[in-house]
Design a protein around this motif. Structure first.
Motif, PDB file in Angstrom:
ATOM      1  N   UNK A   1       0.840  -1.204   0.000  1.00  0.00           N
ATOM      2  CA  UNK A   1       0.000   0.000   0.000  1.00  0.00           C
ATOM      3  C   UNK A   1       0.869   1.244   0.000  1.00  0.00           C
ATOM      4  N   UNK A   2       1.924   1.193   0.828  1.00  0.00           N
ATOM      5  CA  UNK A   2       2.794   2.357   0.926  1.00  0.00           C
ATOM      6  C   UNK A   2       3.456   2.636  -0.418  1.00  0.00           C
ATOM      7  N   UNK A   3       3.932   1.567  -1.063  1.00  0.00           N
ATOM      8  CA  UNK A   3       4.593   1.739  -2.355  1.00  0.00           C
ATOM      9  C   UNK A   3       3.634   2.375  -3.350  1.00  0.00           C
ATOM     10  N   UNK A   4       2.418   1.872  -3.403  1.00  0.00           N
ATOM     11  CA  UNK A   4       1.460   2.388  -4.379  1.00  0.00           C
ATOM     12  C   UNK A   4       1.073   3.830  -4.046  1.00  0.00           C
ATOM     13  N   UNK A   5       0.893   4.114  -2.762  1.00  0.00           N
ATOM     14  CA  UNK A   5       0.530   5.481  -2.383  1.00  0.00           C
ATOM     15  C   UNK A   5       1.666   6.441  -2.701  1.00  0.00           C
ATOM     16  N   UNK A   6       2.903   5.989  -2.483  1.00  0.00           N
ATOM     17  CA  UNK A   6       4.042   6.863  -2.768  1.00  0.00           C
ATOM     18  C   UNK A   6       4.136   7.153  -4.253  1.00  0.00           C
ATOM     19  N   UNK A   7       3.534   6.300  -5.086  1.00  0.00           N
ATOM     20  CA  UNK A   7       3.545   6.565  -6.525  1.00  0.00           C
ATOM     21  C   UNK A   7       2.371   7.430  -6.939  1.00  0.00           C
ATOM     22  N   UNK A   8       1.605   7.871  -5.960  1.00  0.00           N
ATOM     23  CA  UNK A   8       0.529   8.799  -6.266  1.00  0.00           C
ATOM     24  C   UNK A   8      -0.826   8.137  -6.461  1.00  0.00           C
ATOM     25  N   UNK A   9      -0.925   6.840  -6.156  1.00  0.00           N
ATOM     26  CA  UNK A   9      -2.217   6.182  -6.295  1.00  0.00           C
ATOM     27  C   UNK A   9      -3.166   6.681  -5.210  1.00  0.00           C
ATOM     28  N   UNK A  10      -4.414   6.875  -5.577  1.00  0.00           N
ATOM     29  CA  UNK A  10      -5.404   7.225  -4.557  1.00  0.00           C
ATOM     30  C   UNK A  10      -5.753   5.964  -3.776  1.00  0.00           C
TER      31      UNK A  10
ATOM     32  N   UNK B   1      -7.558   3.470  -5.825  1.00  0.00           N
ATOM     33  CA  UNK B   1      -6.673   2.797  -6.785  1.00  0.00           C
ATOM     34  C   UNK B   1      -5.810   1.759  -6.089  1.00  0.00           C
TER      35      UNK B   1
ATOM     36  N   UNK C   1       4.388  11.312   2.568  1.00  0.00           N
ATOM     37  CA  UNK C   1       3.966   9.938   2.828  1.00  0.00           C
ATOM     38  C   UNK C   1       3.862   9.715   4.337  1.00  0.00           C
TER      39      UNK C   1
ATOM     40  N   UNK D   1       0.466   9.123   6.112  1.00  0.00           N
ATOM     41  CA  UNK D   1      -0.288   7.873   6.245  1.00  0.00           C
ATOM     42  C   UNK D   1      -0.569   7.602   7.707  1.00  0.00           C
TER      43      UNK D   1
ATOM     44  N   UNK E   1       3.083  13.436  -5.671  1.00  0.00           N
ATOM     45  CA  UNK E   1       3.830  12.185  -5.656  1.00  0.00           C
ATOM     46  C   UNK E   1       4.202  11.711  -7.049  1.00  0.00           C
TER      47      UNK E   1
ATOM     48  N   UNK F   1      10.328  -2.906  -2.505  1.00  0.00           N
ATOM     49  CA  UNK F   1       8.919  -3.252  -2.361  1.00  0.00           C
ATOM     50  C   UNK F   1       8.191  -3.230  -3.696  1.00  0.00           C
TER      51      UNK F   1
ATOM     52  N   UNK G   1      -1.892   4.828 -12.971  1.00  0.00           N
ATOM     53  CA  UNK G   1      -2.461   5.629 -11.889  1.00  0.00           C
ATOM     54  C   UNK G   1      -2.680   7.064 -12.356  1.00  0.00           C
TER      55      UNK G   1
END
Lengths: 314, 268
Positions: free
Chosen positions: A186-195, A198, B66, B69, B97, B108, B124
């Motif tokens: 989740x962290x990886x995807x969020x860091x890439x800007x995914x909502x 997503x 980040x 979170x 981001x 990861x 995305x």
């Protein structure tokens, strides 16, 4: 040191006894499952080896075991009854339980989350006869009024009831499956800007897919095995359903309703046990599949996917 | 927060990629950063060093927000990226981001194929509501993997799950997947600490190669790495920024006594 290693004092004995008790508890599961299978196998054996026609059993919808001159034992209508009710139940339960699991696992926090989890578990603890009662006294008139159906005890009624019954356990298992998805994804995807949505749709749900399939399969198993609520809400008429408003009769309900009024050892008695064997095999298969999925997919697929790791790590 | 900062240099200072001013950060009641000021030069590799718990990772994780979170994080002060205040309520996290890629300590890769990992960003951040066509996507994957020196190794294994590569390949893949959305800034949180020496060397070389095209801010525990692989160096201690200079002079001639003590290995 040597003396200490050899001493058999009270705690040594307690340890031994506890070990044996726990072992007995573990073995009992095997003993019971084998015992039950032998028992229903023996009771149904006479029918299976003598008057039994697999063709009739699986393909004939005529279940007339009490007929005086020509009793027939076709289980097709009963199988169709159970299958249709369970199928509709899954249509109801999958969206509910998946939605609940996603909300509890991914959105709810703190006290709200704990409260919801307790409530879901509480929902799973409602006795099935109470659900049957809801089907009879609430759903029945409601269906008659809303759909203008002659009777409200049918596939629709029992499917909805069964769906609501299966949803809590499915929610719990699905939530476990989502929780098992590492947070680093989740962290990886969020860091890439995914909502957040997503992340759930593109990462969390695919990663938890096996557990979600297992949750659904266990729901199906629950549907096949459920008796009382289906007996009360389905109309209990031997019938090949063609619409959700048809009354049906489930395998389980048939056994429950007829076994008490059957002469022990008679052909009818044995036929009912054959239904039991069939049910047992189906639920056994479903649970087995669910277990396979929980462990990470079908063995064949896993081997293919993991080849590089296996070769690096013999 | 002040509307007009006393020193509005960031807006007019094109050489500053990141301008941190008076940044303080709390995890609940614990204050992890104290009035940190920092100016990171565009196009350079800047390393953040300091003992465990000095706040370097916290600072790094503030730059793409980040940190948020964790619901119990509070910040004050400002961070500007090329003049844009990232704590402005009008800033969209997804856009921020997209500009700021992050590489984590533990590789990861997402539980998807190599190809889908590289394309994740483009899916995305869909510009006009559509994912790129197959041919375009193929080119994006090839370019990104070439950039991180993985193409020759993986061109026949694009459908393999990214999670099954070696750790070195995983970390390179994690860098590759940032590139297709064209970030300006790459944040790296001890990117080599999970790798063996060969992997460390390969990833360090890769980071060095990306210098210039991207501004890179890298947290490291490994002073030799900071010395080898960065142009500017920032020393932090107990949530404060102690010293910032170009790497060579910090290691040869540290201005601050604590910096000198840390570099000589007297603590940390």
């Amino acid at each position: 040191m040597n003396a200490a290693a050899d001493r058999r004092d009270l705690s040594w004995w307690v340890d031994k006894v506890a070990q044996i008790l726990v072992l007995a508890g573990g073995l009992s599961a095997i003993v019971f499952i084998v015992g039950i299978f032998l028992f229903i196998g023996r009771e149904g054996a006479g029918f299976i080896f003598e008057g039994f026609s697999l063709r009739e059993f699986l393909l004939s919808p005529r279940w007339t075991p009490t007929s005086n001159h020509n009793p027939t034992f076709g289980a097709l209508a009963l199988i169709a009854g159970t299958a249709s009710v369970t199928g509709l139940a899954m249509v109801v339960a999958v969206p509910f339980s998946l939605g609940a699991a996603i909300y509890i696992g991914e959105f709810a926090t703190g006290r709200g989350r704990e409260t919801l989890k307790v409530l879901v578990e509480l929902l799973a603890a409602i006795p099935s006869v109470v659900w049957g009662f809801v089907g009879l006294s609430i759903m029945n008139p409601l269906i008659v009024r809303v759909f203008d159906a002659p009777v409200g005890l049918n596939v629709l009624n029992s499917g909805i009831i069964l769906g609501l019954m299966a949803a809590p356990i499915m929610t719990t298992i699905a939530e476990d499956a989502l929780k098992a998805v590492p947070d680093t994804y989740r962290e990886a995807a969020e860091a890439m800007g995914a909502t957040r949505w997503q992340v759930i749709l593109k990462v969390v749900l695919p990663a938890g897919r096996n557990g979600l399939v297992a949750a659904t399969l266990l729901g199906v198993g629950r549907g096949f095995g459920e008796t009382m609520a289906v007996l009360m809400a389905s109309g209990h008429a031997v019938n090949l359903p063609t619409s959700p408003f048809d009354a049906v009769r489930a395998l389980t309900a048939t056994i429950a309703a007829e076994l008490g009024e059957t002469a022990e050892g008679s052909e009818h008695w044995q036929a009912l046990f054959t239904l039991g064997i069939f049910l047992f095999l189906v639920t056994f298969t479903i649970n087995f599949l669910a277990d396979v999925f929980v462990r990470g997919g079908l063995p064949g697929r896993r081997r293919r996917g993991r080849r590089p790791v296996a070769s690096a790590n013999p | 927060m002040t509307v007009a900062p006393p020193r509005a240099a960031g807006a007019t200072d094109p050489a500053a990629a990141i301008l941190v001013e008076k940044l303080s950060l709390w995890y609940g009641d614990f204050q992890a950063l104290f009035d940190v000021d920092l100016r990171v030069r565009a196009g350079a590799i800047t390393s953040l060093i300091g003992p465990s718990g000095c706040g370097k990772t916290t600072l790094l994780r503030s730059v793409n927000r980040i940190n948020e979170r964790l619901a119990y994080v509070r910040t004050s002060g400002s961070i500007r990226l090329w003049g844009l205040d990232i704590y402005d309520p009008a800033v969209e996290l997804a856009q921020l981001r997209k500009q700021v890629g992050m590489v984590f300590q533990r590789p990861n890769p997402l539980p998807l194929s190599v190809r889908d990992n590289v394309l994740f960003g483009t899916r995305v951040h869909v510009p006009d509501g559509r994912a790129p066509a197959r041919a375009v996507a193929d080119r994006i994957v090839e370019e990104a993997l070439r950039e991180v020196l993985l193409w020759d190794e993986l061109k026949d294994a694009l459908d393999r799950p990214g999670t099954q590569l070696s750790l070195e390949q995983q970390q390179k893949l994690c860098i590759a997947r940032l590139l297709p959305v064209k970030p300006r800034l790459l944040l790296m949180d001890e990117p080599c600490s999970a790798l063996d020496p060969a992997g460390t060397e390969a990833v360090e070389e890769l980071i060095w190669k990306l210098r210039g095209d991207y501004t890179i801010l890298i947290v490291t525990h490994n002073m030799a790495q900071a010395r080898r692989a960065s142009e500017e160096c920032v020393f932090m201690l107990l949530g404060e920024m102690i010293e910032h200079s170009d790497t060579a002079s910090m290691f040869l001639n540290p201005a601050n006594e604590q910096t000198a003590a840390y570099i000589e290995g007297r603590y940390g």
